[in-house]
Design an enzyme around this catalytic site. Structure first.
Site, PDB file in Angstrom:
ATOM      1  N   LYS A 114      44.674 -35.809  43.815  1.00  0.00           N
ATOM      2  CA  LYS A 114      44.169 -36.924  44.626  1.00  0.00           C
ATOM      3  C   LYS A 114      45.072 -37.256  45.799  1.00  0.00           C
ATOM      4  O   LYS A 114      44.653 -37.943  46.725  1.00  0.00           O
ATOM      5  CB  LYS A 114      43.951 -38.179  43.760  1.00  0.00           C
ATOM      6  CG  LYS A 114      42.738 -38.052  42.854  1.00  0.00           C
ATOM      7  CD  LYS A 114      42.283 -39.404  42.326  1.00  0.00           C
ATOM      8  CE  LYS A 114      41.005 -39.262  41.508  1.00  0.00           C
ATOM      9  NZ  LYS A 114      40.615 -40.505  40.844  1.00  0.00           N
ATOM     10  N   LYS A 197      35.591 -28.888  40.916  1.00  0.00           N
ATOM     11  CA  LYS A 197      34.892 -29.690  39.912  1.00  0.00           C
ATOM     12  C   LYS A 197      33.811 -30.547  40.585  1.00  0.00           C
ATOM     13  O   LYS A 197      34.034 -31.068  41.672  1.00  0.00           O
ATOM     14  CB  LYS A 197      35.951 -30.596  39.266  1.00  0.00           C
ATOM     15  CG  LYS A 197      35.517 -31.389  38.089  1.00  0.00           C
ATOM     16  CD  LYS A 197      36.671 -32.251  37.603  1.00  0.00           C
ATOM     17  CE  LYS A 197      36.990 -33.367  38.571  1.00  0.00           C
ATOM     18  NZ  LYS A 197      37.895 -34.397  38.072  1.00  0.00           N
ATOM     19  N   LYS A 200      32.180 -37.304  41.617  1.00  0.00           N
ATOM     20  CA  LYS A 200      31.450 -38.480  42.086  1.00  0.00           C
ATOM     21  C   LYS A 200      31.858 -38.872  43.487  1.00  0.00           C
ATOM     22  O   LYS A 200      31.104 -39.482  44.204  1.00  0.00           O
ATOM     23  CB  LYS A 200      31.849 -39.685  41.229  1.00  0.00           C
ATOM     24  CG  LYS A 200      31.315 -39.722  39.882  1.00  0.00           C
ATOM     25  CD  LYS A 200      31.233 -41.183  39.458  1.00  0.00           C
ATOM     26  CE  LYS A 200      31.953 -41.453  38.179  1.00  0.00           C
ATOM     27  NZ  LYS A 200      33.320 -41.911  38.397  1.00  0.00           N
TER      28      LYS A 200
HETATM   29  P1  AMP Z   1      34.914 -39.947  36.140  1.00  0.00           P
HETATM   30  O1  AMP Z   1      33.776 -39.390  36.953  1.00  0.00           O
HETATM   31  O2  AMP Z   1      36.220 -39.422  36.635  1.00  0.00           O
HETATM   32  O3  AMP Z   1      34.878 -41.434  35.986  1.00  0.00           O
HETATM   33  O4  AMP Z   1      34.738 -39.342  34.681  1.00  0.00           O
HETATM   34  C1  AMP Z   1      33.982 -39.917  33.630  1.00  0.00           C
HETATM   35  C2  AMP Z   1      33.795 -38.945  32.498  1.00  0.00           C
HETATM   36  O5  AMP Z   1      33.005 -37.816  32.937  1.00  0.00           O
HETATM   37  C3  AMP Z   1      35.103 -38.346  31.964  1.00  0.00           C
HETATM   38  O6  AMP Z   1      34.968 -38.161  30.562  1.00  0.00           O
HETATM   39  C4  AMP Z   1      35.198 -37.021  32.655  1.00  0.00           C
HETATM   40  O7  AMP Z   1      35.965 -36.078  31.951  1.00  0.00           O
HETATM   41  C5  AMP Z   1      33.733 -36.607  32.731  1.00  0.00           C
HETATM   42  N1  AMP Z   1      33.498 -35.744  33.896  1.00  0.00           N
HETATM   43  C6  AMP Z   1      33.749 -36.044  35.192  1.00  0.00           C
HETATM   44  N2  AMP Z   1      33.437 -35.014  36.006  1.00  0.00           N
HETATM   45  C7  AMP Z   1      32.974 -34.021  35.193  1.00  0.00           C
HETATM   46  C8  AMP Z   1      32.479 -32.709  35.435  1.00  0.00           C
HETATM   47  N3  AMP Z   1      32.414 -32.196  36.661  1.00  0.00           N
HETATM   48  N4  AMP Z   1      32.081 -31.978  34.361  1.00  0.00           N
HETATM   49  C9  AMP Z   1      32.142 -32.499  33.110  1.00  0.00           C
HETATM   50  N5  AMP Z   1      32.603 -33.721  32.818  1.00  0.00           N
HETATM   51  C10 AMP Z   1      33.019 -34.492  33.838  1.00  0.00           C
END
Ligand code: AMP
Ligand code: TRP
Length: 330
Positions: A114, A197, A200
């Site tokens: 980041k 990856k 969001k």
């Molecule tokens: P975040 O989007 O960082 O708030 O992540 C929320 C949850 O979604 C966490 O458990 C992450 O590990 C999972 N996650 C986020 N991005 C991915 C992705 N590209 N593939 C699978 N799991 C994800």
């Protein structure tokens, strides 16, 4: 009566929740909710470690709540709440800050990623401390299991280290939690850049399928997804784009990757994309429709979150008190 073990997990209310969040996290939370006592948090204090527009943040918080419910989390079985409404998260974070080390936080790959563009110099102190707040989230409830995607593995390791170190220095206080990472869908990659990856916070909407995307946008995004050279539909390290599409197909449909490969033998990338789009649309449609309905009644969502916060505050009390006592603060 046997008491159930606790599960804790959370998602940041930033950007648009996508199909990676769904298969990497949400879908698994729903599948396991009957067997545990569940705490599913909207981690708004984590979201503000990078700049957010307050108006957008307020809206995104409700959107995450609506998506949690629409995915099938049952408020009778799960405490659904906002992190910032339970002050114990910030308080325990501060207590754990005194056992967390500068060196181990400096080695966190998410922090390094980041800050790779803007440099660590201008990153917020909150972004650096992010994994300690995450450890506090889970340790506050003495949760045993933390269902997350693959990208959270290192944060979970640090959480375990902090729990063990605190227990060692001050006496048994915290449960040492375990990560639960699904066999497929734990790391969905970007549609237009399969080496990254799915994220969001991506500025490119074509890189992800949002849970709230309408069917036509999903078709378009998957049709435009990057593919590899060659024509064979097989998962292999030299075919990252096709491997990603197969993994997503498998995670959404429950079929094995080898079964899907066999199904597409002798057929082209176009067929795979067309059918994958329908599988994704079919899986997400009920979630999208229900979430949009729930978003029509924001007052009801706010009531649900308030009641979740009350339950969470109560559940957080014992661990917080014992940490304070152990440290000599009570
Ligand atoms: P975040 O989007 O960082 O708030 O992540 C929320 C949850 O979604 C966490 O458990 C992450 O590990 C999972 N996650 C986020 N991005 C991915 C992705 N590209 N593939 C699978 N799991 C994800
Ligand atoms: N850091 C996690 C992510 O970005 C979100 C999160 C915050 C979390 N606190 C948590 C996940 C506690 C599991 C448990 O994916």
């Amino acid at each position: 009566m046997e008491t159930k073990q606790r599960v804790f997990s959370g998602i940041q209310p930033s950007g648009n929740l996508h199909v990676g969040n769904y298969v990497g996290a949400l879908k698994n939370w729903v599948a396991m909710q009957d067997d545990y006592e569940n705490y599913f948090c909207i981690v708004d204090l984590h979201a503000i470690t990078v700049p957010q527009d307050p108006k957008v943040l307020r809206q995104k918080i409700r959107e995450v709540a609506a998506i949690y419910l629409a995915s099938g989390l049952d408020p009778e079985k799960c405490v659904i709440f906002r992190q910032s409404k339970v002050s114990g998260h910030a308080e325990l974070c501060w207590l754990l800050n005194s056992v967390a080390r500068f060196g181990e936080l400096s080695r966190m790959t998410q922090f390094k990623d980041k800050t790779s563009k803007g440099g660590a110099e201008s990153a917020s102190a909150g972004l650096f401390d992010y994994p300690v707040l995450q450890a506090a989230d889970v340790l506050l409830y003495n949760a045993h299991l933390v269902p997350v995607g693959e990208d959270q593995r290192q944060h979970l390791e640090l959480m375990r280290t902090l729990a063990r170190r605190f227990n060692h220095l001050y006496g048994e206080t915290f449960v040492v939690p375990e990560a639960l990472i699904p066999p497929t869908g734990a790391r969905v990659m970007s549609l237009d850049a399969p080496e990254e990856k799915m994220s969001k916070s991506s500025p490119r909407p074509g890189s992800y399928v949002a849970i709230l995307d309408d069917p036509d946008s999903i078709r378009k995004k998957i049709r435009r997804a990057k593919t590899d050279s060659g024509t064979e539909i097989e998962a292999s390290p030299d075919k990252p784009a096709i491997t990603n599409l197969l993994d997503l197909y498998s995670a959404m449909s429950g079929e094995t990757v080898s079964g899907i490969e066999a199904h597409y033998e002798g057929r082209g990338y176009g067929d795979l994309k067309k059918e994958l789009a329908e599988v994704v649309i079919e899986g997400l449609a009920p979630v999208r429709e229900r979430a949009l309905e729930l978003l029509d009644d924001p007052a009801e969502l706010d009531r649900l979150l308030d009641s979740g916060a009350r339950r969470a505050r109560e559940a957080a009390q014992p661990a917080l008190e014992s940490a304070r006592t152990r440290l000599g603060l009570d």
